[in-house]
Design a protein around this motif. Structure first.
Motif, mmCIF file in Angstrom:
data_model
loop_
_atom_site.group_PDB
_atom_site.id
_atom_site.type_symbol
_atom_site.label_atom_id
_atom_site.label_comp_id
_atom_site.label_asym_id
_atom_site.label_seq_id
_atom_site.Cartn_x
_atom_site.Cartn_y
_atom_site.Cartn_z
ATOM 1 N N ALA A 7 0.633 -1.301 -0.048
ATOM 2 C CA ALA A 7 -0.753 -0.067 0.352
ATOM 3 C C ALA A 7 0.935 0.840 0.133
ATOM 4 C CB ALA A 7 -0.950 -0.450 1.489
ATOM 5 N N PHE A 8 2.128 1.459 0.760
ATOM 6 C CA PHE A 8 2.641 2.349 0.967
ATOM 7 C C PHE A 8 3.875 2.884 -0.238
ATOM 8 C CE2 PHE A 8 2.993 2.205 5.654
ATOM 9 C CZ PHE A 8 1.946 2.901 6.387
ATOM 10 N N ASP A 9 4.060 1.578 -0.987
ATOM 11 C CA ASP A 9 4.616 1.803 -1.977
ATOM 12 C C ASP A 9 4.144 1.714 -3.290
ATOM 13 O OD1 ASP A 9 6.990 0.599 -0.551
ATOM 14 O OD2 ASP A 9 6.801 -1.385 -1.545
ATOM 15 N N ALA A 10 2.998 1.820 -2.809
ATOM 16 C CA ALA A 10 1.886 2.261 -4.689
ATOM 17 C C ALA A 10 1.690 3.539 -3.893
ATOM 18 C CB ALA A 10 0.149 1.712 -4.300
ATOM 19 N N GLY A 11 1.912 4.025 -2.966
ATOM 20 C CA GLY A 11 1.359 5.745 -2.691
ATOM 21 C C GLY A 11 0.193 5.911 -2.076
ATOM 22 N N PHE A 12 -0.303 4.735 -1.285
ATOM 23 C CA PHE A 12 -1.720 4.905 -0.147
ATOM 24 C C PHE A 12 -0.711 5.929 1.282
ATOM 25 C CE2 PHE A 12 -3.323 2.598 -3.854
ATOM 26 C CZ PHE A 12 -4.362 3.072 -3.634
ATOM 27 N N ASN A 13 -1.735 6.162 1.839
ATOM 28 C CA ASN A 13 -1.490 7.322 3.305
ATOM 29 C C ASN A 13 -1.971 5.709 4.293
ATOM 30 O OD1 ASN A 13 -0.035 9.143 1.857
ATOM 31 N ND2 ASN A 13 -2.253 9.805 1.648
ATOM 32 N N SER A 14 -2.395 5.149 3.994
ATOM 33 C CA SER A 14 -2.903 4.401 5.212
ATOM 34 C C SER A 14 -3.249 2.912 4.582
ATOM 35 C CB SER A 14 -4.227 4.896 5.696
ATOM 36 O OG SER A 14 -5.174 4.443 4.789
ATOM 37 N N LYS A 15 -3.967 1.512 4.879
ATOM 38 C CA LYS A 15 -3.817 0.068 4.557
ATOM 39 C C LYS A 15 -4.944 0.661 4.338
ATOM 40 C CE LYS A 15 -3.635 -4.573 5.730
ATOM 41 N NZ LYS A 15 -3.151 -5.883 6.856
ATOM 42 N N ALA A 16 -6.296 1.168 5.223
ATOM 43 C CA ALA A 16 -7.370 1.286 5.497
ATOM 44 C C ALA A 16 -8.459 2.200 3.489
ATOM 45 C CB ALA A 16 -8.058 2.311 5.863
ATOM 46 N N SER A 17 -7.133 2.990 3.095
ATOM 47 C CA SER A 17 -7.603 3.886 2.343
ATOM 48 C C SER A 17 -7.083 2.398 0.735
ATOM 49 C CB SER A 17 -6.982 4.854 1.900
ATOM 50 O OG SER A 17 -5.494 4.817 1.827
ATOM 51 N N PHE A 18 -6.390 2.112 0.875
ATOM 52 C CA PHE A 18 -5.422 0.688 -0.497
ATOM 53 C C PHE A 18 -6.858 0.236 -0.103
ATOM 54 C CE2 PHE A 18 -3.498 -2.857 -0.408
ATOM 55 C CZ PHE A 18 -3.022 -2.880 -1.781
ATOM 56 N N ASN A 19 -7.028 -0.302 1.203
ATOM 57 C CA ASN A 19 -8.181 -1.539 1.370
ATOM 58 C C ASN A 19 -8.895 -1.672 0.294
ATOM 59 O OD1 ASN A 19 -6.275 -3.506 1.739
ATOM 60 N ND2 ASN A 19 -7.445 -2.889 4.000
ATOM 61 N N ARG A 20 -10.110 -0.227 0.658
ATOM 62 C CA ARG A 20 -11.152 0.671 0.329
ATOM 63 C C ARG A 20 -10.882 0.894 -1.473
ATOM 64 N NH1 ARG A 20 -11.567 3.546 4.745
ATOM 65 N NH2 ARG A 20 -10.164 5.507 3.682
ATOM 66 N N ALA A 21 -9.735 1.209 -1.900
ATOM 67 C CA ALA A 21 -9.403 1.269 -3.196
ATOM 68 C C ALA A 21 -9.557 0.387 -4.188
ATOM 69 C CB ALA A 21 -8.252 1.849 -3.828
ATOM 70 N N PHE A 22 -8.944 -1.043 -3.754
ATOM 71 C CA PHE A 22 -8.920 -2.116 -4.359
ATOM 72 C C PHE A 22 -9.813 -2.861 -3.974
ATOM 73 C CE2 PHE A 22 -7.698 -6.549 -4.311
ATOM 74 C CZ PHE A 22 -6.382 -6.417 -5.311
ATOM 75 N N LEU A 23 -10.748 -2.739 -3.229
ATOM 76 C CA LEU A 23 -12.239 -3.263 -2.908
ATOM 77 C C LEU A 23 -13.198 -2.772 -3.922
ATOM 78 C CD1 LEU A 23 -14.524 -5.361 -1.703
ATOM 79 C CD2 LEU A 23 -14.756 -3.473 -0.474
ATOM 80 N N ASP A 24 -13.162 -1.077 -4.193
ATOM 81 C CA ASP A 24 -13.247 -1.258 -5.185
ATOM 82 C C ASP A 24 -13.645 -1.480 -7.133
ATOM 83 O OD1 ASP A 24 -15.307 0.899 -3.376
ATOM 84 O OD2 ASP A 24 -14.119 2.478 -3.852
ATOM 85 N N MET A 25 -12.240 -1.341 -7.172
ATOM 86 C CA MET A 25 -11.774 -1.812 -8.686
ATOM 87 C C MET A 25 -11.967 -3.300 -8.638
ATOM 88 S SD MET A 25 -7.947 -1.494 -10.434
ATOM 89 C CE MET A 25 -7.940 -3.374 -9.897
ATOM 90 N N ALA A 26 -11.793 -3.906 -7.588
ATOM 91 C CA ALA A 26 -11.881 -5.685 -7.617
ATOM 92 C C ALA A 26 -12.614 -6.400 -7.449
ATOM 93 C CB ALA A 26 -10.445 -6.568 -7.362
ATOM 94 N N GLY A 27 -13.844 -5.700 -6.288
ATOM 95 C CA GLY A 27 -14.531 -5.939 -5.901
ATOM 96 C C GLY A 27 -14.354 -7.197 -4.617
ATOM 97 N N MET A 28 -13.161 -7.539 -4.465
ATOM 98 C CA MET A 28 -13.104 -7.882 -3.350
ATOM 99 C C MET A 28 -11.514 -7.418 -2.335
ATOM 100 S SD MET A 28 -11.202 -11.712 -4.531
ATOM 101 C CE MET A 28 -12.568 -11.334 -6.467
#
Length: 57
Positions: free
Chosen positions: A21-42
């Motif tokens: 998540a940090f390597d991809a530029g996200f500031n938190s795991k929560a925001s990474f998880n939300r973005a991933f869920l929105d894109m991938a559906g899981m």
């Protein structure tokens, strides 16, 4: 995000989800998880698990 999906599916990368998540530029795991869920559906962990289970042909 597609690169992260590939990394998770490959299983060869030892980085944990927080590091990815940090390597991809996200500031938190929560925001990474939300973005991933929105894109991938899981969640990223679900994606990793599903991708590494051999699929029946």
């Amino acid at each position: 995000m597609i690169e992260i999906q590939r990394v998770l599916a490959c299983g060869d990368d030892p980085r944990d989800l927080l590091t990815l998540a940090f390597d991809a530029g996200f500031n938190s795991k929560a925001s990474f998880n939300r973005a991933f869920l929105d894109m991938a559906g899981m969640s990223p962990s679900q994606w990793r698990l599903k991708s590494q289970i051999p699929q029946e042909i």
